[in-house]
Design a protein around this motif. Sequence first.
Motif, short mmCIF file in Angstrom:
data_model
loop_
_atom_site.label_atom_id
_atom_site.label_comp_id
_atom_site.label_asym_id
_atom_site.label_seq_id
_atom_site.Cartn_x
_atom_site.Cartn_y
_atom_site.Cartn_z
N ALA A 197 0.85 -1.19 0.00
CA ALA A 197 0.00 0.00 0.00
C ALA A 197 0.88 1.24 0.00
O ALA A 197 2.03 1.20 0.46
CB ALA A 197 -0.90 0.00 1.23
N VAL A 198 0.34 2.33 -0.53
CA VAL A 198 1.05 3.61 -0.54
C VAL A 198 0.05 4.73 -0.27
O VAL A 198 -1.12 4.62 -0.59
CB VAL A 198 1.77 3.88 -1.88
CG1 VAL A 198 2.89 2.91 -2.11
CG2 VAL A 198 0.80 3.86 -3.04
N LEU A 199 0.54 5.78 0.32
CA LEU A 199 -0.21 7.03 0.46
C LEU A 199 0.31 7.97 -0.62
O LEU A 199 1.51 8.12 -0.79
CB LEU A 199 -0.02 7.64 1.84
CG LEU A 199 -0.74 6.97 2.98
CD1 LEU A 199 -0.34 7.60 4.31
CD2 LEU A 199 -2.24 7.06 2.80
N SER A 200 -0.60 8.62 -1.33
CA SER A 200 -0.19 9.52 -2.41
C SER A 200 -0.89 10.86 -2.26
O SER A 200 -2.08 10.92 -1.96
CB SER A 200 -0.55 8.90 -3.77
OG SER A 200 -0.26 9.81 -4.80
N SER A 201 -0.13 11.91 -2.50
CA SER A 201 -0.68 13.26 -2.51
C SER A 201 -0.63 13.85 -3.91
O SER A 201 -0.77 15.05 -4.10
CB SER A 201 0.11 14.15 -1.55
OG SER A 201 0.04 13.63 -0.25
N ALA A 202 -0.42 13.04 -4.91
CA ALA A 202 -0.22 13.52 -6.28
C ALA A 202 -1.46 14.20 -6.86
O ALA A 202 -1.34 15.12 -7.66
CB ALA A 202 0.18 12.35 -7.18
N ALA A 203 -2.66 13.81 -6.46
CA ALA A 203 -3.89 14.37 -7.03
C ALA A 203 -4.43 15.55 -6.23
O ALA A 203 -5.56 15.97 -6.43
CB ALA A 203 -4.95 13.28 -7.13
N GLY A 204 -3.65 16.08 -5.32
CA GLY A 204 -4.09 17.24 -4.54
C GLY A 204 -4.49 16.90 -3.13
O GLY A 204 -4.29 17.67 -2.22
N GLY A 205 -5.07 15.74 -2.91
CA GLY A 205 -5.43 15.30 -1.57
C GLY A 205 -4.70 14.00 -1.27
O GLY A 205 -4.20 13.33 -2.17
#
Length: 73
Positions: free
Chosen positions: A44-52
């Motif tokens: 699993a990963v947490l991503s902030s690429a899309a703004g949130g």
Amino acid sequence: WDEANTCDQPFYALLGAHADYDFGSVIVSLWGRNLTNSRYNTFAVLSSAAGGTRFFAQRSTPIQFGLDLNIHF
């Protein structure tokens, strides 16, 4: 799953089995994976690429059964 260690998943157990029967020149194998049909994330990963901030994960494979037939001549 993240550097702050804020994402986790509960403990899970996997059960697999394998049985062979040898007929001489033919071997029949019956097998099973994830026999408890446990559902878990393989990564699993947490991503902030899309703004949130979003959580993306790959789910485990469900219960699997198989039969292998090996012929030796």
